[in-house]
Design a protein around this motif. Structure first.
Motif, mmCIF file in Angstrom:
data_model
loop_
_atom_site.group_PDB
_atom_site.id
_atom_site.type_symbol
_atom_site.label_atom_id
_atom_site.label_comp_id
_atom_site.label_asym_id
_atom_site.label_seq_id
_atom_site.Cartn_x
_atom_site.Cartn_y
_atom_site.Cartn_z
ATOM 1 N N ARG A 23 -7.879 4.569 -51.946
ATOM 2 C CA ARG A 23 -6.656 3.766 -51.769
ATOM 3 C C ARG A 23 -6.475 2.810 -52.947
ATOM 4 N N ILE A 27 -3.382 2.533 -55.567
ATOM 5 C CA ILE A 27 -2.613 1.304 -55.846
ATOM 6 C C ILE A 27 -2.560 1.080 -57.358
ATOM 7 N N GLN A 30 -0.195 3.335 -59.206
ATOM 8 C CA GLN A 30 1.205 2.880 -59.117
ATOM 9 C C GLN A 30 1.523 1.822 -60.165
ATOM 10 N N HIS A 31 0.489 1.170 -60.646
ATOM 11 C CA HIS A 31 0.696 0.081 -61.630
ATOM 12 C C HIS A 31 0.197 0.481 -63.009
ATOM 13 N N TRP A 227 -6.106 -8.234 -52.757
ATOM 14 C CA TRP A 227 -5.868 -7.103 -51.864
ATOM 15 C C TRP A 227 -6.890 -7.146 -50.739
ATOM 16 N N LYS A 284 -2.042 -9.360 -50.225
ATOM 17 C CA LYS A 284 -1.453 -8.123 -49.725
ATOM 18 C C LYS A 284 -2.519 -7.242 -49.083
ATOM 19 N N HIS A 288 -1.715 -1.181 -46.461
ATOM 20 C CA HIS A 288 -0.254 -1.020 -46.445
ATOM 21 C C HIS A 288 0.335 -1.691 -47.675
ATOM 22 N N PRO A 289 0.093 -1.104 -48.838
ATOM 23 C CA PRO A 289 0.498 -1.799 -50.070
ATOM 24 C C PRO A 289 2.005 -2.001 -50.183
ATOM 25 N N GLU A 290 2.787 -1.238 -49.400
ATOM 26 C CA GLU A 290 4.242 -1.390 -49.487
ATOM 27 C C GLU A 290 4.720 -2.635 -48.729
ATOM 28 N N ASP A 291 3.899 -3.166 -47.837
ATOM 29 C CA ASP A 291 4.301 -4.359 -47.080
ATOM 30 C C ASP A 291 4.323 -5.591 -47.982
#
Ligand code: ASP
Ligand code: MG
Length: 432
Positions: A23, A27, A30-31, A227, A284, A288-291
């Motif tokens: 996970r 994340i 995505q960055h 995180w 965060k 649920h990294p989108e939250d």
């Protein structure tokens, strides 16, 4: 230094197994186009495991090496699944780290337990940072590793090293400026620093958040993100309370107050270095990294719900003079000299003419040492195992509810904050 860099801190739970590390890698993927410094804790329960190794070594139980073997097996099992090719350099690096720990354990136990502790326990983060670097490389995310001890300079108070800011800022510039030009991410360890004689120090349990804040401060980061396995900052501990609320935005001040009184969301010392540079802090969930999580920054104009922190392991001390003189300025000044000397955290205090009442975190032998130091001049009554309940933005009926079934030993209310030191008493049976 550039203000583009962001600092991401990943804690032990986000690194405890291959699934969670996956996970974390996602994340970061995505960055991938951003400049990010990754600060990691030790994986899973490694710090607790290494604490047991040091304790076994100090007591001479003969178990230190076998306990260390368990830690090695745990790391290697994860590494093999992340990086199947055992010819990769990371295997040699991990092996070297374990050899270094064994060297420490080969020596006779040192008189200074805290020194020994740091020389062993600090390896947790060195191991995890190497393994996560390798996992990122494996996922085609180039990552440059550096040793946090080359940057963070502390005094030599082992297990609670105090950061020497001026030198740390200068070393950050010197060590990190060349690395900022490297492609991909940077990765380093939380929790550890070094003395001017190059001995490893640790910054206190859960100190990796603080490390991330130190790096953010030194690099003038654009933001820092912690995180975690929770959705953000909650107004109370969900393990104890139902219907907790996530706070979308809180101010630095609120975050400092909350953590000072024991809300466990981030390490106590984390916020100040960020606040001084106005660097926003995001909490965060890696699940649920989108939250949205929680944003902590300056100038937050919101009305807060009640925020509850419960600190266990408190000691309440009632201190009076032996000669029944008033506890006046001179006495208070003497008491505070000792409080400072033992670095006790004062959570709440009150004084009356004849006594001074103070509530401390009851950590290690500090309270006993303090009592011993003042016993020539003062009479001290210590109540251990009490709890401190702090409520910010309190409402009266909530306070009553919180202490129901408990004995309130001390209570104080100021504008936004109510504090109660309480004891849970067992029900006693009266003789019939
Ligand atoms: N690994 C250290 C600890 O568990 C530091 C941290 O996780 O923040 O206390
Ligand atoms: Mg941890």
């Amino acid at each position: 230094m550039s203000r583009k860099i962001k600092v991401f801190k990943f804690g032990g739970s986000s690194l405890k197994n291959v699934e969670n590390i996956g996970r974390v890698v996602e994340i970061l993927r995505q960055h991938r186009d951003q400049q990010i410094l990754i600060v990691v804790s030790a994986m899973g329960e490694t710090t607790n495991g290494l604490e047991k190794v040091v304790a076994a070594h100090a007591k001479g139980t003969g178990q230190a090496i076998s306990l260390l073997q368990d830690i090695r097996a745990y790391h290697l099992e994860i590494l093999r699944r992340l990086v199947p090719d055992e010819g990769q350099e990371v295997y040699a690096l991990i092996n070297d780290l374990f050899v270094e720990i064994e060297w420490v354990l080969d020596e006779a136990p040192h008189d200074n337990y805290d020194y020994m502790y740091d020389q062993v326990v600090g390896f947790g983060e060195l191991l995890s940072s190497r393994i996560i670097q390798a996992a990122l490389q494996q996922a085609d995310l180039p990552t440059t590793w550096f040793d946090a001890r080359d940057v963070i300079l502390t005094d030599n108070l082992y297990r609670e090293g105090w950061v020497q800011w001026d030198q740390t800022i200068a070393r950050a510039k010197q060590v990190l400026t060349p690395l900022l030009g490297e492609p991909g991410f940077l990765i380093t360890q939380g929790f550890i620093g070094s003395t001017s004689e190059n001995f490893t120090t640790t910054l206190g349990r859960e100190g990796s958040d603080y490390s991330a804040a130190i790096f953010s401060h030194c690099l003038d980061a654009a933001s820092m993100t912690v995180w975690k396995d929770v959705a953000g900052v909650l107004n109370a501990d969900p393990k104890i309370f139902d219907n907790v609320i996530r706070l979308d935005r809180i101010s630095y001040k609120e975050a400092i107050e909350m953590t000072y009184y024991g809300a466990r969301v981030i390490h106590l010392k984390t916020v100040k270095p960020l606040q001084n540079k106005n660097i926003p802090l995001y909490i965060k969930s890696y699940l649920h990294p989108e939250d949205p999580g929680t944003a902590i920054s300056g100038d937050v104009d919101v009305s807060y719900p009640p925020i509850i922190a419960i600190e266990k392991n408190q000691a309440l001390l009632q201190i009076s003079t032996l000669d029944f003189s008033f506890v006046a300025e001179q006495h208070i000044s003497t008491l505070f000299q000792h409080i400072a000397r033992f670095r006790l955290q004062v959570n709440t205090m009150q004084n009356t003419g004849l006594s001074f009442v103070v509530c401390f975190n009851d950590i290690d032998e500090k309270v006993d040492q303090f009592v011993e130091a003042i016993s020539a001049d003062f009479q001290v009554y210590v109540d251990r195992g009490v709890e401190l309940i702090t409520v910010r933005h309190y409402q009266k009926d909530l306070l009553e509810e919180l202490v129901s079934g408990k004995v309130v030993l001390m209570e104080e209310r100021i504008k936004d904050t109510a504090q109660m030191v309480v004891k849970t008493v067992p029900r006693l049976k009266l003789k019939s």
